[in-house]
Design a protein around this motif. Structure first.
Motif, PDB file in Angstrom:
ATOM      1  N   VAL A 109      46.577  -3.304   1.935  1.00  0.00           N
ATOM      2  CA  VAL A 109      46.235  -3.579   3.576  1.00  0.00           C
ATOM      3  C   VAL A 109      45.888  -4.922   4.637  1.00  0.00           C
ATOM      4  N   GLN A 110      45.064  -4.797   3.549  1.00  0.00           N
ATOM      5  CA  GLN A 110      44.894  -6.522   3.618  1.00  0.00           C
ATOM      6  C   GLN A 110      44.924  -7.796   3.634  1.00  0.00           C
ATOM      7  N   ASN A 111      46.039  -7.085   2.941  1.00  0.00           N
ATOM      8  CA  ASN A 111      46.992  -8.620   2.606  1.00  0.00           C
ATOM      9  C   ASN A 111      48.226  -8.678   3.341  1.00  0.00           C
ATOM     10  N   HIS A 112      48.672  -6.925   4.309  1.00  0.00           N
ATOM     11  CA  HIS A 112      49.874  -6.750   5.076  1.00  0.00           C
ATOM     12  C   HIS A 112      49.050  -6.871   6.891  1.00  0.00           C
ATOM     13  N   ASP A 113      48.345  -7.888   6.663  1.00  0.00           N
ATOM     14  CA  ASP A 113      47.327  -7.970   8.064  1.00  0.00           C
ATOM     15  C   ASP A 113      46.847  -6.684   8.802  1.00  0.00           C
ATOM     16  N   GLY A 114      46.842  -5.896   7.462  1.00  0.00           N
ATOM     17  CA  GLY A 114      46.438  -4.471   8.253  1.00  0.00           C
ATOM     18  C   GLY A 114      44.649  -4.184   8.520  1.00  0.00           C
ATOM     19  N   MET A 115      43.938  -3.360   8.620  1.00  0.00           N
ATOM     20  CA  MET A 115      43.174  -2.554   8.669  1.00  0.00           C
ATOM     21  C   MET A 115      43.365  -1.309   7.915  1.00  0.00           C
ATOM     22  N   ILE A 116      42.115  -1.257   7.086  1.00  0.00           N
ATOM     23  CA  ILE A 116      42.097   0.216   6.425  1.00  0.00           C
ATOM     24  C   ILE A 116      39.870   1.292   6.746  1.00  0.00           C
ATOM     25  N   THR A 117      39.941   2.284   7.591  1.00  0.00           N
ATOM     26  CA  THR A 117      38.934   2.444   7.884  1.00  0.00           C
ATOM     27  C   THR A 117      38.771   3.729   7.049  1.00  0.00           C
ATOM     28  N   VAL A 118      37.610   4.225   6.884  1.00  0.00           N
ATOM     29  CA  VAL A 118      36.866   5.651   6.276  1.00  0.00           C
ATOM     30  C   VAL A 118      35.844   5.715   7.387  1.00  0.00           C
ATOM     31  N   ASP A 119      36.182   7.169   8.243  1.00  0.00           N
ATOM     32  CA  ASP A 119      35.076   8.121   8.780  1.00  0.00           C
ATOM     33  C   ASP A 119      35.060   9.090   8.492  1.00  0.00           C
ATOM     34  N   SER A 120      33.688   9.815   7.431  1.00  0.00           N
ATOM     35  CA  SER A 120      33.466  10.856   7.011  1.00  0.00           C
ATOM     36  C   SER A 120      31.927  10.948   6.868  1.00  0.00           C
ATOM     37  N   ALA A 121      31.361  12.383   6.661  1.00  0.00           N
ATOM     38  CA  ALA A 121      30.146  13.448   6.558  1.00  0.00           C
ATOM     39  C   ALA A 121      30.376  14.272   5.299  1.00  0.00           C
ATOM     40  N   PRO A 122      29.518  14.389   5.023  1.00  0.00           N
ATOM     41  CA  PRO A 122      29.186  15.597   4.122  1.00  0.00           C
ATOM     42  C   PRO A 122      29.026  16.604   4.952  1.00  0.00           C
ATOM     43  N   GLU A 123      29.641  17.346   3.981  1.00  0.00           N
ATOM     44  CA  GLU A 123      30.012  19.089   4.806  1.00  0.00           C
ATOM     45  C   GLU A 123      30.769  18.717   5.920  1.00  0.00           C
ATOM     46  N   ARG A 124      32.013  17.587   5.725  1.00  0.00           N
ATOM     47  CA  ARG A 124      32.293  17.352   7.317  1.00  0.00           C
ATOM     48  C   ARG A 124      33.658  17.054   6.870  1.00  0.00           C
ATOM     49  N   GLY A 125      33.990  16.989   5.951  1.00  0.00           N
ATOM     50  CA  GLY A 125      35.639  15.734   5.119  1.00  0.00           C
ATOM     51  C   GLY A 125      35.260  14.583   5.620  1.00  0.00           C
ATOM     52  N   THR A 126      36.597  14.164   5.440  1.00  0.00           N
ATOM     53  CA  THR A 126      36.770  12.484   5.559  1.00  0.00           C
ATOM     54  C   THR A 126      38.508  12.547   5.772  1.00  0.00           C
ATOM     55  N   CYS A 127      38.250  11.332   6.895  1.00  0.00           N
ATOM     56  CA  CYS A 127      39.777  10.925   7.860  1.00  0.00           C
ATOM     57  C   CYS A 127      39.865   9.606   7.571  1.00  0.00           C
ATOM     58  N   VAL A 128      40.634   9.726   7.229  1.00  0.00           N
ATOM     59  CA  VAL A 128      40.701   7.784   6.688  1.00  0.00           C
ATOM     60  C   VAL A 128      42.488   7.335   7.199  1.00  0.00           C
ATOM     61  N   THR A 129      41.798   5.928   8.199  1.00  0.00           N
ATOM     62  CA  THR A 129      43.072   5.631   9.457  1.00  0.00           C
ATOM     63  C   THR A 129      43.951   3.975   8.809  1.00  0.00           C
ATOM     64  N   ILE A 130      44.820   3.965   8.348  1.00  0.00           N
ATOM     65  CA  ILE A 130      45.363   2.854   8.241  1.00  0.00           C
ATOM     66  C   ILE A 130      46.357   1.807   9.224  1.00  0.00           C
ATOM     67  N   TYR A 131      45.938   1.460   9.083  1.00  0.00           N
ATOM     68  CA  TYR A 131      46.623   0.462  10.753  1.00  0.00           C
ATOM     69  C   TYR A 131      47.554  -0.477  10.020  1.00  0.00           C
ATOM     70  N   LEU A 132      48.876  -0.861  10.093  1.00  0.00           N
ATOM     71  CA  LEU A 132      49.877  -1.293   9.927  1.00  0.00           C
ATOM     72  C   LEU A 132      50.008  -2.261  11.073  1.00  0.00           C
ATOM     73  N   PRO A 133      50.514  -3.539  10.992  1.00  0.00           N
ATOM     74  CA  PRO A 133      51.467  -4.317  11.884  1.00  0.00           C
ATOM     75  C   PRO A 133      52.850  -4.302  12.260  1.00  0.00           C
ATOM     76  N   GLY A 134      53.015  -3.830  13.503  1.00  0.00           N
ATOM     77  CA  GLY A 134      54.560  -3.411  13.703  1.00  0.00           C
ATOM     78  C   GLY A 134      55.525  -4.444  13.425  1.00  0.00           C
ATOM     79  N   LYS A 135      56.673  -4.069  14.229  1.00  0.00           N
ATOM     80  CA  LYS A 135      58.047  -4.937  14.216  1.00  0.00           C
ATOM     81  C   LYS A 135      57.658  -5.834  14.271  1.00  0.00           C
ATOM     82  N   SER A 136      56.909  -5.873  15.723  1.00  0.00           N
ATOM     83  CA  SER A 136      56.924  -7.551  16.504  1.00  0.00           C
ATOM     84  C   SER A 136      56.348  -8.519  15.923  1.00  0.00           C
ATOM     85  N   ASP A 137      55.536  -7.949  15.000  1.00  0.00           N
ATOM     86  CA  ASP A 137      54.753  -9.609  14.269  1.00  0.00           C
ATOM     87  C   ASP A 137      55.359  -9.916  13.290  1.00  0.00           C
TER      88      ASP A 137
END
Length: 650
Positions: A613-641
């Motif tokens: 993801v970093q090599n594609h000029d994007g970003m990946i983030t992780v939001d998590s807490a015990p007993e509350r699950g995990t949310c992973v978000t991947i940001y990929l650049p759109g076609k305009s860039d």
């Protein structure tokens, strides 16, 4: 031999200080110290010299001279040792006079007798040292008389004496004793002159000190009169000073408090000794006493900056709501520390968390002190309160940024290592693939073909591992093209690469008009596959897995976006699970290579995903807490860039 210096000069100097007993005593002590120092030099120089010449003449057969120098050695050593224990200056000077008279008398007899003997060339050089030595040690009155008397006798002896033949032995003795006599008189002169100058300087300094004392006394009298005048003037200015202080107090930009803690001081002074010795422990064990002490701290004044700091209009409103603005954490500890600090040191300083009356949190630096003149009563205690809320926020932000930079440096270092390892793996795999193909060209038997297939599968798994390492190291070979993240997710779920447990519910929330992303679809599939695999493994028996996509546009005014992405269009892929979740420590390490919480695992899936993801000029983030699950978000650049991203990938 013992020396007692120029007594006449000392007496003249001391007579000038008869009215200054302290200076006179100092001068006498200086003189005693002078004589003791001279004793040490005499014992070191004269005694050794006399012992040497006693042995020297004894070996030459000059019994008379050996006896004289032996007596000289005794005359130097014994009185010098006795002089070390003497404290009375008069007795010390008398001892030196008598010892000096005996010593110089014996020395004169030795020199005169020597010039009349056959060893005249031994004693001839020493005759010239006698007048100088006796003058230095006895002073300019007695010393000069002795030098003149000896010189007259020596002149007569020189005229009447008969010089023996000048042979080689006489020449040698004359040269040797000439050198020794020159060195001796030089050393004696240097030592005596140095000591004389020191004594003279000490006496001059004493004189100056006495005169300075008189001048200071006169100045003190003048200063006393001036103080009386100033006191009268200060009483007139006292009222003006009080008004000036109040003006500074009110207009100060710093929050200022004025308290009367006299009741608290009386209470603390009346405590038992054991309680006063361990005041922190006593207050901690008796919280009710702390509350009583708090009531004894009577606030007498606060300035305008204090009212503005806490958001009140009047001092009465502040005092009425005082419990509401006390420290929000460890209030008891704050009061204990403040009482103890004032009682032991007269000052106290700490940082506390409080709040305004409207509930806004504040971080304050509180400094309390008991001013001069009030240490015994505590009728006034001044406190300065500084608002450091913004500074603390900036420091926390600085620590956060530094932490991110350190993590980036660590991951970059590991990525470099992973890239090197992956290239070595590729080299080894190339040889393995080549040899497998060569073996297959020889038409192996079915039994051998089974082993060859197993070898090829292992090599393919190693190739996938190498691709992950290269992806993490940002050194993989990318073939960017435009694609739809919706199609990629649906194709991945339809394949057998992702096999969720039947008890897990998988739901999709895909944006119909998702923008076209640009990148290597094989690598992006690897990213999504790694995220989905981790999500499924975090749910043991049953759970909910939600995959969603959406568009995101970041404008120029949003450069400070939490993800740290540059402005542009982005396609978001969000994977949310209802699993066990992660604590903060695990979440911070999730992208580290070889880090895994599984019993069997390589720990490369998320690390490779981060690198891709970093090599594609994007970003990946992780939001998590015990007993509350995990949310992973991947940001990929759109076609305009895509043009910029393609150049980066190439």
């Amino acid at each position: 031999m013992p020396a007692w210096g120029n007594r006449t000069k000392h007496d003249m100097d001391l007579n000038r200080f008869e009215d200054a007993p302290d200076v006179k005593d100092k001068a006498r002590l200086t003189e005693v110290d002078y004589h003791r120092k001279m004793n040490r030099w005499i014992l070191l120089f004269a005694a050794i010299s006399f012992a040497f010449f006693a042995v020297f003449h004894f070996r030459l057969g000059n019994d008379v001279q050996a006896l004289i120098f032996t007596l000289l050695f005794i005359n130097v050593t014994v009185p010098t040792i006795i002089g070390f224990r003497m404290e009375d200056l008069d007795k010390l000077i008398l001892l030196k006079r008598s010892t000096g008279a005996i010593g110089f008398g014996l020395l004169a007899a030795s020199l005169v007798a020597g010039t009349l003997s056959k060893n005249v060339y031994i004693f001839m050089p020493w005759m010239f040292t006698y007048p100088v030595a006796v003058t230095l040690f006895f002073g300019k009155r007695i010393g000069i008389y002795c030098a003149i008397a000896f010189t007259l006798v020596a002149v007569i002896v020189v005229f009447i004496m008969h010089l023996p033949p000048w042979d080689a032995g006489a020449i040698k003795m004359f040269k040797l004793n000439t050198v020794l006599s020159l060195l001796s008189i030089m050393i004696v002169s240097l030592v005596a002159e140095k000591s004389r100058i020191r004594v003279q300087n000490d006496l001059v300094a004493s004189q100056k000190e006495y005169m300075a004392a008189e001048a200071r006394q006169r100045e003190a009298n003048v200063e006393l009169q001036r103080e009386i005048d100033l006191r009268i003037a200060s009483e007139k200015l006292l009222a003006q000073s009080e008004m000036h202080y109040r003006a500074l107090f009110e207009e100060s930009a710093v929050s200022l408090w004025e308290e009367d803690c006299s009741g608290l001081k009386v209470y603390l002074d009346e405590l038992p000794q054991e309680a006063a010795d361990d005041l922190p422990g006593y207050l901690k064990a008796n919280p009710d006493q702390v509350a009583a002490c708090w009531k004894m701290m009577r606030i007498t004044a606060v300035n305008r900056a204090t009212l503005a700091l806490y958001g009140v209009d009047t001092s009465a409103a502040l005092l009425d709501n005082l419990p509401d603005i006390m420290p929000t954490q460890d209030g008891q500890r704050y009061l204990n520390g403040r009482i103890t600090g004032l009682y032991r040191k007269g000052r106290f300083q700490t940082e506390i968390q409080v709040r305004r009356l409207d509930g806004t949190p504040l971080h304050l630096l509180v400094s309390s002190t008991i001013p001069a003149g009030y240490q015994t009563t505590w009728e006034k205690v001044f406190s300065s309160v500084y608002d450091v809320t913004e500074r603390m926020a900036m420091e926390q932000e600085k620590k956060r940024v530094e932490k991110q930079l350190n993590e980036a440096r660590q991951m970059q270092a590991v990525a470099t290592m992973a890239g090197g390892i992956s290239h070595q793996f590729n080299n080894a795999l190339a040889a393995i693939y080549g040899n497998v193909e060569l073996i297959e060209m020889d038409a192996p038997s079915p039994r051998h073909q089974r082993f060859i297939d197993s070898l090829r599968r292992s090599a393919e798994r190693m190739s996938m591992l190498t691709d992950q390492l290269l992806a993490y190291a940002r050194g993989g070979k990318y073939q960017p093209k435009a694609f739809s993240v919706n199609d990629l997710i649906q194709a991945l779920l339809a394949s057998d690469r992702i096999a969720p447990n039947p008890s897990i519910t998988v739901s999709l929330a895909l944006e119909p008009n998702i923008c076209t992303a640009s990148g290597d679809t094989v690598q992006i599939e690897m990213v999504v596959e790694a995220v989905l695999s981790n999500a499924l493994e975090s749910m043991n028996q049953e759970g909910q897995l939600t995959i969603s996509t959406q568009n995101l546009r970041i404008g120029d005014a949003e450069a400070a976006h939490p993800a740290g992405l540059p402005p542009g269009d982005y396609a978001l892929i969000q994977v949310r699970d209802s699993g066990a979740g992660m604590d903060e420590q695990t979440r911070e390490r999730i992208f580290e290579p070889f880090f895994t919480t599984k019993f069997f695992g390589r720990g490369l899936g998320m690390a490779a995903a981060y690198g891709i993801v970093q090599n594609h000029d994007g970003m990946i983030t992780v939001d998590s807490a015990p007993e509350r699950g995990t949310c992973v978000t991947i940001y990929l650049p759109g076609k305009s860039d895509s043009g910029r991203r393609n150049r980066s990938a190439a």
